[in-house]
Design a protein around this motif. Sequence first.
Motif, PDB file in Angstrom:
ATOM      1  N   LEU A  90      38.117  79.396 -18.570  1.00 29.06           N
ATOM      2  CA  LEU A  90      36.776  79.680 -18.071  1.00 29.06           C
ATOM      3  C   LEU A  90      36.126  80.722 -18.969  1.00 29.06           C
ATOM      4  O   LEU A  90      36.788  81.675 -19.396  1.00 29.06           O
ATOM      5  CB  LEU A  90      36.834  80.227 -16.642  1.00 29.06           C
ATOM      6  N   LEU A  91      34.856  80.547 -19.238  1.00 30.22           N
ATOM      7  CA  LEU A  91      34.111  81.564 -19.968  1.00 30.22           C
ATOM      8  C   LEU A  91      33.680  82.654 -18.998  1.00 30.22           C
ATOM      9  O   LEU A  91      33.383  82.378 -17.823  1.00 30.22           O
ATOM     10  CB  LEU A  91      32.883  80.944 -20.638  1.00 30.22           C
ATOM     11  N   GLN A  92      33.642  83.881 -19.482  1.00 31.57           N
ATOM     12  CA  GLN A  92      33.220  84.990 -18.622  1.00 31.57           C
ATOM     13  C   GLN A  92      31.795  84.732 -18.127  1.00 31.57           C
ATOM     14  O   GLN A  92      30.900  84.418 -18.898  1.00 31.57           O
ATOM     15  CB  GLN A  92      33.273  86.302 -19.410  1.00 31.57           C
ATOM     16  N   GLY A  93      31.612  84.847 -16.810  1.00 31.87           N
ATOM     17  CA  GLY A  93      30.302  84.609 -16.211  1.00 31.87           C
ATOM     18  C   GLY A  93      30.050  83.167 -15.814  1.00 31.87           C
ATOM     19  O   GLY A  93      29.059  82.875 -15.140  1.00 31.87           O
ATOM     20  N   GLU A  94      30.933  82.260 -16.219  1.00 29.51           N
ATOM     21  CA  GLU A  94      30.764  80.839 -15.870  1.00 29.51           C
ATOM     22  C   GLU A  94      31.040  80.625 -14.389  1.00 29.51           C
ATOM     23  O   GLU A  94      31.992  81.183 -13.836  1.00 29.51           O
ATOM     24  CB  GLU A  94      31.726  80.000 -16.716  1.00 29.51           C
ATOM     25  N   LEU A  95      30.219  79.824 -13.737  1.00 26.12           N
ATOM     26  CA  LEU A  95      30.393  79.550 -12.316  1.00 26.12           C
ATOM     27  C   LEU A  95      31.142  78.236 -12.118  1.00 26.12           C
ATOM     28  O   LEU A  95      30.880  77.246 -12.803  1.00 26.12           O
ATOM     29  CB  LEU A  95      29.040  79.476 -11.605  1.00 26.12           C
ATOM     30  N   GLN A  96      32.076  78.242 -11.178  1.00 30.12           N
ATOM     31  CA  GLN A  96      32.813  77.033 -10.836  1.00 30.12           C
ATOM     32  C   GLN A  96      32.838  76.895  -9.322  1.00 30.12           C
ATOM     33  O   GLN A  96      33.062  77.866  -8.603  1.00 30.12           O
ATOM     34  CB  GLN A  96      34.250  77.119 -11.357  1.00 30.12           C
ATOM     35  N   ALA A  97      32.611  75.693  -8.846  1.00 28.03           N
ATOM     36  CA  ALA A  97      32.658  75.437  -7.405  1.00 28.03           C
ATOM     37  C   ALA A  97      34.095  75.136  -6.994  1.00 28.03           C
ATOM     38  O   ALA A  97      34.731  74.241  -7.547  1.00 28.03           O
ATOM     39  CB  ALA A  97      31.756  74.267  -7.047  1.00 28.03           C
ATOM     40  N   LEU A  98      34.610  75.912  -6.049  1.00 25.65           N
ATOM     41  CA  LEU A  98      35.952  75.682  -5.523  1.00 25.65           C
ATOM     42  C   LEU A  98      35.804  75.076  -4.125  1.00 25.65           C
ATOM     43  O   LEU A  98      35.295  75.723  -3.215  1.00 25.65           O
ATOM     44  CB  LEU A  98      36.738  76.994  -5.451  1.00 25.65           C
ATOM     45  N   LYS A  99      36.236  73.831  -3.988  1.00 17.35           N
ATOM     46  CA  LYS A  99      36.104  73.121  -2.714  1.00 17.35           C
ATOM     47  C   LYS A  99      37.487  73.018  -2.057  1.00 17.35           C
ATOM     48  O   LYS A  99      38.446  72.585  -2.683  1.00 17.35           O
ATOM     49  CB  LYS A  99      35.516  71.729  -2.937  1.00 17.35           C
ATOM     50  N   ILE A 100      37.550  73.442  -0.797  1.00 16.25           N
ATOM     51  CA  ILE A 100      38.820  73.512  -0.092  1.00 16.25           C
ATOM     52  C   ILE A 100      38.704  72.839   1.274  1.00 16.25           C
ATOM     53  O   ILE A 100      37.688  72.979   1.954  1.00 16.25           O
ATOM     54  CB  ILE A 100      39.251  74.986   0.116  1.00 16.25           C
ATOM     55  N   HIS A 101      39.723  72.085   1.657  1.00 10.78           N
ATOM     56  CA  HIS A 101      39.843  71.629   3.037  1.00 10.78           C
ATOM     57  C   HIS A 101      41.317  71.633   3.427  1.00 10.78           C
ATOM     58  O   HIS A 101      42.203  71.753   2.572  1.00 10.78           O
ATOM     59  CB  HIS A 101      39.208  70.246   3.240  1.00 10.78           C
ATOM     60  N   PHE A 102      41.579  71.517   4.724  1.00  7.83           N
ATOM     61  CA  PHE A 102      42.947  71.577   5.229  1.00  7.83           C
ATOM     62  C   PHE A 102      43.308  70.260   5.906  1.00  7.83           C
ATOM     63  O   PHE A 102      42.454  69.592   6.496  1.00  7.83           O
ATOM     64  CB  PHE A 102      43.091  72.732   6.235  1.00  7.83           C
ATOM     65  N   THR A 103      44.590  69.891   5.786  1.00  7.67           N
ATOM     66  CA  THR A 103      45.070  68.678   6.436  1.00  7.67           C
ATOM     67  C   THR A 103      46.341  68.993   7.226  1.00  7.67           C
ATOM     68  O   THR A 103      47.078  69.921   6.893  1.00  7.67           O
ATOM     69  CB  THR A 103      45.379  67.564   5.417  1.00  7.67           C
ATOM     70  N   ASP A 104      46.574  68.206   8.263  1.00  4.63           N
ATOM     71  CA  ASP A 104      47.808  68.283   9.031  1.00  4.63           C
ATOM     72  C   ASP A 104      48.346  66.865   9.135  1.00  4.63           C
ATOM     73  O   ASP A 104      47.655  65.975   9.649  1.00  4.63           O
ATOM     74  CB  ASP A 104      47.545  68.866  10.416  1.00  4.63           C
ATOM     75  N   GLN A 105      49.554  66.649   8.600  1.00  4.12           N
ATOM     76  CA  GLN A 105      50.165  65.320   8.521  1.00  4.12           C
ATOM     77  C   GLN A 105      49.223  64.329   7.844  1.00  4.12           C
ATOM     78  O   GLN A 105      49.113  63.168   8.259  1.00  4.12           O
ATOM     79  CB  GLN A 105      50.560  64.827   9.925  1.00  4.12           C
ATOM     80  N   GLY A 106      48.544  64.793   6.810  1.00  2.37           N
ATOM     81  CA  GLY A 106      47.684  63.931   6.015  1.00  2.37           C
ATOM     82  C   GLY A 106      46.289  63.725   6.563  1.00  2.37           C
ATOM     83  O   GLY A 106      45.457  63.098   5.913  1.00  2.37           O
ATOM     84  N   LYS A 107      46.013  64.232   7.765  1.00  3.34           N
ATOM     85  CA  LYS A 107      44.695  64.049   8.369  1.00  3.34           C
ATOM     86  C   LYS A 107      43.892  65.335   8.244  1.00  3.34           C
ATOM     87  O   LYS A 107      44.387  66.429   8.487  1.00  3.34           O
ATOM     88  CB  LYS A 107      44.841  63.670   9.844  1.00  3.34           C
ATOM     89  N   LYS A 108      42.617  65.188   7.883  1.00  2.04           N
ATOM     90  CA  LYS A 108      41.753  66.350   7.664  1.00  2.04           C
ATOM     91  C   LYS A 108      41.517  67.101   8.963  1.00  2.04           C
ATOM     92  O   LYS A 108      41.236  66.510   9.998  1.00  2.04           O
ATOM     93  CB  LYS A 108      40.424  65.900   7.066  1.00  2.04           C
TER      94      LYS A 108
END
Length: 278
Positions: free
Chosen positions: A258-276
């Motif tokens: 990553l370049l200093q100051g560069e923005l990156q979108a971090l997308k997160i979700h959680f699953t239980d036994q494969g289901k969101k």
Amino acid sequence: PKDSRSAVWTFGQFVNEEIPLGKVDKGWRDRARESAGKIHSRGLFTDIEQVLKRSTEDWKKASSKYARHLVLLTDGMVDISKSSLKNAASRRRIVSEILPQLKKLGVRVHSIALSKKADHRLLKKLSAETDGWYEQVDDAERLKRIFLRIFEKVAKPDSVPLKDNRFQIDKSVKEATLLVFRKDGSEPTQVLMPNGSSFSSENPPEGVSWHRDDGYDLLTITNPEAGEWQIQAEVDPDNRVLVVTDLKMISNNLPNRLLQGELQALKIHFTDQGKKIT
């Protein structure tokens, strides 16, 4: 991790498939440990071109089913002959032919230079252009920690936080693997369970397998008791607690650079036994 596939090649003048490509299970791990004892450093040449070809020859097109990673460890330059012209030609083919093909196939190359005399420019280029990771290490003792970091990038194992050698296990965890690094002369590692009892490699309870090697302990606990656990050993930033659980945190991949100051979108979700989990 479960359902991953792996293989191991060694190379010098010739390329040898030490462990054929297969699903990583107990049998694969047993073969890996047995084959590790056969690795030697008697090779007179360093044919990086051929090992890159051989290790990827079954990849004919890009895959959406598997993430592809190639870990390249070498202590030398491209060296296939006593002729400097042939060596230079082999290096050019790696850059002009093999590297574009690896990129096309979606392969991330993680390279480790085990010497100051290795071809650092080539190894850095292979990793940078495939969004892989590059490390340089001068002694074999640090290799364990380097491979740990690359393993985490390749396999993305589930883990729980470890602070002051203490960690929490909840009821969703089916298996926990502790990696504990030791210094020479240090006291044997002990593990304190939530019920107040402790054990070591000399008296592991049922459901615990303990592999002790030079400089580290690796122990796997099946169906660990819920609560706070403690590793009774020296605190080390590379100690880890990896777990098998139905509860997952899924995120998108961030680039290795990553370049200093560069923005990156971090997308997160959680699953239980494969289901969101909503």
